[in-house]
Design an enzyme around this catalytic site. Structure first.
Site, PDB file in Angstrom:
ATOM      1  N   GLU A   1       0.840  -1.196   0.000  1.00 32.27           N
ATOM      2  CA  GLU A   1       0.000   0.000   0.000  1.00 32.27           C
ATOM      3  C   GLU A   1       0.874   1.245   0.000  1.00 32.27           C
ATOM      4  O   GLU A   1       1.908   1.305   0.662  1.00 32.27           O
ATOM      5  CB  GLU A   1      -1.006   0.012   1.153  1.00 32.27           C
ATOM      6  CG  GLU A   1      -0.450  -0.087   2.541  1.00 32.27           C
ATOM      7  CD  GLU A   1      -1.560  -0.198   3.598  1.00 32.27           C
ATOM      8  OE1 GLU A   1      -2.667  -0.669   3.285  1.00 32.27           O
ATOM      9  OE2 GLU A   1      -1.282   0.174   4.748  1.00 32.27           O
ATOM     10  N   CYS A   2       0.469   2.207  -0.804  1.00 26.10           N
ATOM     11  CA  CYS A   2       1.154   3.476  -0.990  1.00 26.10           C
ATOM     12  C   CYS A   2       2.625   3.242  -1.364  1.00 26.10           C
ATOM     13  O   CYS A   2       2.909   2.757  -2.457  1.00 26.10           O
ATOM     14  CB  CYS A   2       0.983   4.374   0.229  1.00 26.10           C
ATOM     15  SG  CYS A   2       1.240   6.126  -0.147  1.00 26.10           S
TER      16      CYS A   2
END
Length: 437
Positions: A328-329
């Protein structure tokens, strides 16, 4: 269970973190067992809380978390402590606009739910008696939120304190401290906020100095007496998100730091084993892991090193043929084809997904996300609703041929369309997940 109070302010940049960290350090030095939590989506402040208290700090998020989860996290954070301090986000009443609502996710909602009094930090620079008008407005804005006391910040002299403090106390609200300007006590900052706790040079000395400063200028005994027990129950002990596997390998180093403590604690409570490895140290994921998690962080600051670490890159690619890999990210960007840094230099990443990202032209992506999974996977079956947020400056240059992972809406109901990527056992997006919807 510990009594609690909230340190809040009319706006960001007013001194909440200075007061919170100084108060935690000063009280701990007195022998009080203190704990802390953070309102809203924030990775960096809880790490400083942990450094100041010696205990884990978690986030309480009234937009992303249901009441049972919120109450459970607050109750567990308070276990074994004598005082629980909640650091607010932004201004006390600031939240996000929702459909048919004036706002959600504000710290005021935590105050209303728990009954914890608010210690309001007021920046007195450039005003004196007018500070009382501001405090009166905050004290009367919501009947279910109690302003229990005020700490004045950036005062210029004893006369300045007297003028502002007398006017505030005439409202029946005590002034429990007055902080002179002290620029030398500020913590270093970076483009996404404070430099992280484990990167802050001389952090223990900085915290000790903050503790002495707050002890000198704030009435600690009256602050402790202000706190009240929470009126909520013990809530649920169920994990906010189901574990990704039984043995989860988590990337953890200066490039991968944005992990919500409540997620990993929930996975462990559900029986999962957590293993850590360092991509920056060129470590491959443990071979016995049955799931791999690449959290967010600052890969753009370490892109050249990550690109050169072939043991990590080859190990991750090999693992993705056997087990799910979720990023994530920042982790999502490292799973992509390439990352362009702020200087315009492009670095090859692991190529598990087709996404190409860039920091050469910064653009802020910020906001809560309500996301539904578009296919079955380790995060849940298709249609599962997940709550999270975005906060990054990266631009997506290309997404490749991968299928999207999520369909997302913003907090105000605006349709954001398909987000993220999935290919085989690899999946990721820019959304930092907080809980199930």
């Amino acid at each position: 269970m510990a009594s609690g109070l909230i340190i809040a302010a009319p706006a960001s940049g007013t001194g909440k973190t200075t007061l919170t960290l100084g108060l935690l350090t000063a009280l701990r030095a007195r022998g009080l067992e203190v704990a802390a939590v953070k309102s809203g989506p924030d990775y960096i402040d809880p790490a400083f809380h942990r450094a100041a208290t010696g205990r884990p700090s978690v986030n309480l998020d009234t937009w992303a978390m249901g009441p049972d989860l919120l109450d459970g996290l607050a109750a567990r954070a308070a276990e074994g402590a004598e005082l629980l301090v909640c650091e607010a986000l932004m201004g006390l009443f600031d939240g996000v606009a929702g459909i048919g609502a004036t706002g959600t996710g504000s710290t005021a909602e935590i105050a209303a739910r728990t009954g914890w009094p608010v210690l309001l930090v007021v920046n007195a620079k450039g005003q004196s008696q007018s500070a009382a008008a501001l405090v009166k407005g905050f004290a009367t804005y919501r009947d279910d939120v109690t302003i229990g006391g005020v700490v004045l910040n950036n005062v210029g002299s004893p006369r300045h304190t007297a003028l502002a403090g007398t006017a505030i106390e005439a409202l029946g609200i005590p002034v429990l401290g007055s902080l002179p300007r002290a620029p030398d006590l500020s913590l270093p900052e970076r483009h996404l906020g404070l430099v992280q706790a484990d990167e802050t040079e001389g952090l223990s000395d900085r915290l000790a100095a903050l503790g002495r400063f707050i002890a000198e200028h704030v009435d600690l005994d009256r602050v402790v007496a202000l706190a009240k027990p929470s009126r909520t129950g013990h809530g649920s002990a169920a994990p906010a998100l189901p574990p990704l596997g039984q043995r989860i390998a988590i990337a953890r180093d200066a490039a991968f730091t944005f992990v919500y403590p409540h997620l990993t604690a929930g996975w462990q409570a559900a029986g999962a084993e957590l293993r850590v490895f360092s991509p920056l140290a060129d470590e491959a994921p443990p071979e016995d892991a049955d799931a791999i998690y690449l959290p967010g962080g600052y890969p753009e600051l370490h892109a050249a090193r990550l690109a050169a670490n072939h043991r990590f890159r080859n190990g991750l690619r090999a693992a993705a043929e056997r087990v799910p890999v979720y990023g994530e990210c920042g982790g999502y960007m490292v799973m992509g084809e390439a990352l362009e840094d702020a200087d315009g230099v492009t670095h090859p990443m692991t190529g598990l997904l087709g996404v190409r990202t860039s920091f050469a032209k910064r653009r802020l992506h910020l906001g809560y996300r309500r996301a539904a999974l578009l296919a079955d996977g380790p995060l849940g079956p298709a249609g599962t609703v997940l709550m999270g947020h975005e906060f990054h400056y990266a631009s997506t240059l290309a997404r490749g041929e991968d299928a999207p992972l999520l369909h997302a809406t913003a907090a105000d109901g605006g349709d954001l369309g398909a987000l993220g990527s999935r290919r085989g056992l690899a999946l990721g997006s820019f959304v930092h997940l907080i809980a199930r919807g």
